[in-house]
Design an enzyme around this catalytic site. Structure first.
Site, PDB file in Angstrom:
ATOM      1  N   ASP A   4     -21.331 -10.971  14.020  1.00 25.81           N
ATOM      2  CA  ASP A   4     -21.743 -11.608  15.453  1.00 25.81           C
ATOM      3  C   ASP A   4     -21.172 -11.257  16.731  1.00 25.81           C
ATOM      4  OD1 ASP A   4     -23.623 -12.929  13.751  1.00 25.81           O
ATOM      5  OD2 ASP A   4     -22.203 -15.000  14.020  1.00 25.81           O
ATOM      6  N   ASP A   9     -15.819 -17.792  13.153  1.00 27.54           N
ATOM      7  CA  ASP A   9     -15.286 -18.965  13.839  1.00 27.54           C
ATOM      8  C   ASP A   9     -14.941 -20.074  13.005  1.00 27.54           C
ATOM      9  OD1 ASP A   9     -17.983 -19.009  13.811  1.00 27.54           O
ATOM     10  OD2 ASP A   9     -18.000 -19.996  15.892  1.00 27.54           O
ATOM     11  N   GLY A  20     -20.558 -16.230   6.587  1.00 28.30           N
ATOM     12  CA  GLY A  20     -21.348 -15.113   6.475  1.00 28.30           C
ATOM     13  C   GLY A  20     -20.879 -13.787   6.016  1.00 28.30           C
ATOM     14  N   THR A  64     -17.191 -10.949  10.827  1.00 29.55           N
ATOM     15  CA  THR A  64     -18.739 -11.395  11.108  1.00 29.55           C
ATOM     16  C   THR A  64     -19.212 -10.361  11.922  1.00 29.55           C
ATOM     17  OG1 THR A  64     -19.771 -12.998  12.574  1.00 29.55           O
ATOM     18  CG2 THR A  64     -17.240 -12.612  13.037  1.00 29.55           C
ATOM     19  N   ARG A  82     -20.519 -21.192   2.346  1.00 26.53           N
ATOM     20  CA  ARG A  82     -20.238 -22.133   3.118  1.00 26.53           C
ATOM     21  C   ARG A  82     -20.026 -23.231   2.397  1.00 26.53           C
ATOM     22  NH1 ARG A  82     -21.999 -19.081   7.814  1.00 26.53           N
ATOM     23  NH2 ARG A  82     -23.515 -17.802   7.466  1.00 26.53           N
ATOM     24  N   ARG A  92     -26.389 -15.060  16.156  1.00 30.81           N
ATOM     25  CA  ARG A  92     -26.354 -16.694  16.249  1.00 30.81           C
ATOM     26  C   ARG A  92     -26.395 -16.790  17.847  1.00 30.81           C
ATOM     27  NH1 ARG A  92     -23.134 -20.215  12.365  1.00 30.81           N
ATOM     28  NH2 ARG A  92     -21.215 -19.148  12.753  1.00 30.81           N
ATOM     29  N   ASP A 136     -18.219 -12.348  18.116  1.00 32.41           N
ATOM     30  CA  ASP A 136     -17.963 -13.478  19.002  1.00 32.41           C
ATOM     31  C   ASP A 136     -16.737 -14.087  19.024  1.00 32.41           C
ATOM     32  OD1 ASP A 136     -18.108 -14.677  16.539  1.00 32.41           O
ATOM     33  OD2 ASP A 136     -19.821 -16.050  16.924  1.00 32.41           O
TER      34      ASP A 136
HETATM   35  P1  ATP Z   1     -20.024 -16.511  10.557  1.00 33.53           P
HETATM   36  O1  ATP Z   1     -19.597 -16.185  11.888  1.00 33.53           O
HETATM   37  O2  ATP Z   1     -20.395 -15.322   9.850  1.00 33.53           O
HETATM   38  O3  ATP Z   1     -21.373 -17.533  10.436  1.00 33.53           O
HETATM   39  P2  ATP Z   1     -18.352 -18.470   9.885  1.00 33.53           P
HETATM   40  O4  ATP Z   1     -16.731 -18.392   9.318  1.00 33.53           O
HETATM   41  O5  ATP Z   1     -18.246 -18.940  11.321  1.00 33.53           O
HETATM   42  O6  ATP Z   1     -18.792 -16.938   9.607  1.00 33.53           O
HETATM   43  P3  ATP Z   1     -19.121 -20.786   8.903  1.00 33.53           P
HETATM   44  O7  ATP Z   1     -20.063 -21.157   7.785  1.00 33.53           O
HETATM   45  O8  ATP Z   1     -19.415 -21.457  10.141  1.00 33.53           O
HETATM   46  O9  ATP Z   1     -19.133 -19.269   8.763  1.00 33.53           O
HETATM   47  O10 ATP Z   1     -17.706 -21.498   8.167  1.00 33.53           O
HETATM   48  C1  ATP Z   1     -17.288 -20.882   7.110  1.00 33.53           C
HETATM   49  C2  ATP Z   1     -16.611 -22.147   6.438  1.00 33.53           C
HETATM   50  O11 ATP Z   1     -15.424 -22.559   6.990  1.00 33.53           O
HETATM   51  C3  ATP Z   1     -17.359 -23.125   6.081  1.00 33.53           C
HETATM   52  O12 ATP Z   1     -18.486 -23.217   5.224  1.00 33.53           O
HETATM   53  C4  ATP Z   1     -16.455 -24.423   6.135  1.00 33.53           C
HETATM   54  O13 ATP Z   1     -16.214 -24.173   4.599  1.00 33.53           O
HETATM   55  C5  ATP Z   1     -15.232 -23.967   6.669  1.00 33.53           C
HETATM   56  N1  ATP Z   1     -15.176 -24.529   8.210  1.00 33.53           N
HETATM   57  C6  ATP Z   1     -16.061 -24.576   9.148  1.00 33.53           C
HETATM   58  N2  ATP Z   1     -15.533 -25.488  10.065  1.00 33.53           N
HETATM   59  C7  ATP Z   1     -14.619 -26.183   9.537  1.00 33.53           C
HETATM   60  C8  ATP Z   1     -13.950 -27.481   9.905  1.00 33.53           C
HETATM   61  N3  ATP Z   1     -14.252 -27.974  11.109  1.00 33.53           N
HETATM   62  N4  ATP Z   1     -13.009 -28.021   8.999  1.00 33.53           N
HETATM   63  C9  ATP Z   1     -12.784 -27.339   7.925  1.00 33.53           C
HETATM   64  N5  ATP Z   1     -13.291 -26.532   7.325  1.00 33.53           N
HETATM   65  C10 ATP Z   1     -14.595 -25.753   8.240  1.00 33.53           C
END
Ligand code: ATP
Length: 328
Positions: free
Chosen positions: A132, A106, A14, A130, A75, A176, A134
């Site tokens: 969040d 995360d 995000g 982020t 994503r 979230r 978190d």
């Molecule tokens: P926000 O907290 O704002 O949602 P985020 O980084 O947690 O941000 P996610 O969509 O959960 O957002 O993760 C971002 C990207 O990280 C995913 O689209 C994916 O490409 C990668 N990612 C997440 N989990 C994994 C995983 N287990 N293995 C490899 N890549 C991952």
């Protein structure tokens, strides 16, 4: 120890206000230290699609005040697969990139850690971007302050109309599984109740609380509902409450994506600058698989593994208690 000569930066997950000041700091700190810099578009998707470009000091001019991210974000499902990671690795090697700054949440860090364990010749450094708030290892994540201010501005406006009509508003906010925005906004706006994922609120207790407010001659009530609350969304909770609370006209507002946008606050501009600066310096010093955080107003490095360890993450109990007392 990794000796780096070309560094890449991406934003992922995000978007969050403050990402742009961070990109600017990464680019300029790297160039100051005679490193070359590559910008990767749309997070891990750009790594796989080979969508990257050389960045210079002027390519980050006039972006401190911009919300969103000039690098775009995405994503990316393919990055979760071995094939996707291998393509990303080959693209990094092709461009001579030996270090990666990832700005995200995360999920982004989980991906970065897995990638770096699989391909240890690429050093990775995480910056918590982020709204969040978190992650372990930092009191604040980038974007959290701006998003909270945006929520406060919106709720202040809702309070005006709530007061004029003797209304009870349920306002759903983002985060979230984290109630961080809800709690800070609740304290700042004097919410009558704050429903948090971290703390169970029984609906009958909420109804009693609101009845008490009416007895105490409150002309309006605002209940903030964090999107991850276990009772369900604001609409579901409002329906249950409306049956019992006849004295108020009940309304619901879901603030939604407006919480992500907007020019970063002073706090997020400075935090983004500090974190981007620190991330590059940490990579130059040979650090790897770490996250840059802010604790007690000092930059601190935490391993990505620890940053992702949610069992250590807690919302402040003292703030929750204080919010309850101050809303009587
Ligand atoms: P926000 O907290 O704002 O949602 P985020 O980084 O947690 O941000 P996610 O969509 O959960 O957002 O993760 C971002 C990207 O990280 C995913 O689209 C994916 O490409 C990668 N990612 C997440 N989990 C994994 C995983 N287990 N293995 C490899 N890549 C991952």
């Amino acid at each position: 120890m990794h000796k780096i000569s070309r560094l890449a930066v991406l934003t992922s997950g995000g978007d969050a206000p403050g990402m742009n000041p961070c990109i600017r700091a990464v680019v300029r700190t790297a160039i100051y230290n005679k490193l070359e810099v590559t910008g990767i578009r749309r997070g891990y998707q750009g790594l796989i699609d080979d969508d990257m470009y050389d960045m210079g000091t002027r390519s980050v001019s006039n972006i401190l005040n911009l919300g969103g991210t000039i690098l775009k974000t995405a994503r990316c499902l393919p990055f979760r697969t071995d094939e996707g990671m291998e393509t990303a690795y080959q693209n990094l090697k092709k461009h001579g990139i030996d270090a990666l700054v990832v700005i995200g949440g995360d999920g982004t860090f989980t991906g970065a850690l897995r990638f770096s364990q699989k391909y240890p010749d690429i050093a990775v450094m995480g910056v918590p971007g982020t709204i969040d708030n978190d992650l372990c290892g930092t009191t604040y994540t980038l974007g959290f302050d701006t998003a909270t201010n945006t929520v406060i501005e919106a709720i202040d406006k809702i309070r005006d109309t709530a007061d004029a009509h003797d209304r009870l508003f349920f306002v759903e906010v983002m985060g979230r599984d984290s109630g961080a925005i809800a709690l800070r906004a609740g304290i700042s706006c004097g919410a009558e109740a704050i429903l948090l994922p971290e703390k169970e609120t029984a609906i009958p207790d909420l109804i009693e609380n609101l009845k008490g407010g009416q007895y105490n001659k409150k002309s309006s009530s605002i209940v903030i509902v964090a999107e991850g609350d276990k009772n369900g969304g604001a609409y579901d909770i409002a329906k249950l409450v409306q049956k019992e609370v006849k004295f108020y006209d009940v309304k619901v507002t879901i603030l939604g994506h407006l919480q992500r946008g907007g020019s970063p606050s002073a706090f997020d501009r400075i935090l983004g600058s500090r974190m981007g600066f620190a991330a590059v310096n940490a990579l130059i010093a040979g650090k790897n698989q770490m996250m840059v955080g802010l604790e007690a107003n000092h930059i601190k490095l935490t391993s990505l593994e620890k940053a992702l360890n949610q069992t250590e993450f807690r919302l402040e109990e003292d703030l929750i208690k204080m919010a309850e007392i101050l809303s009587i």
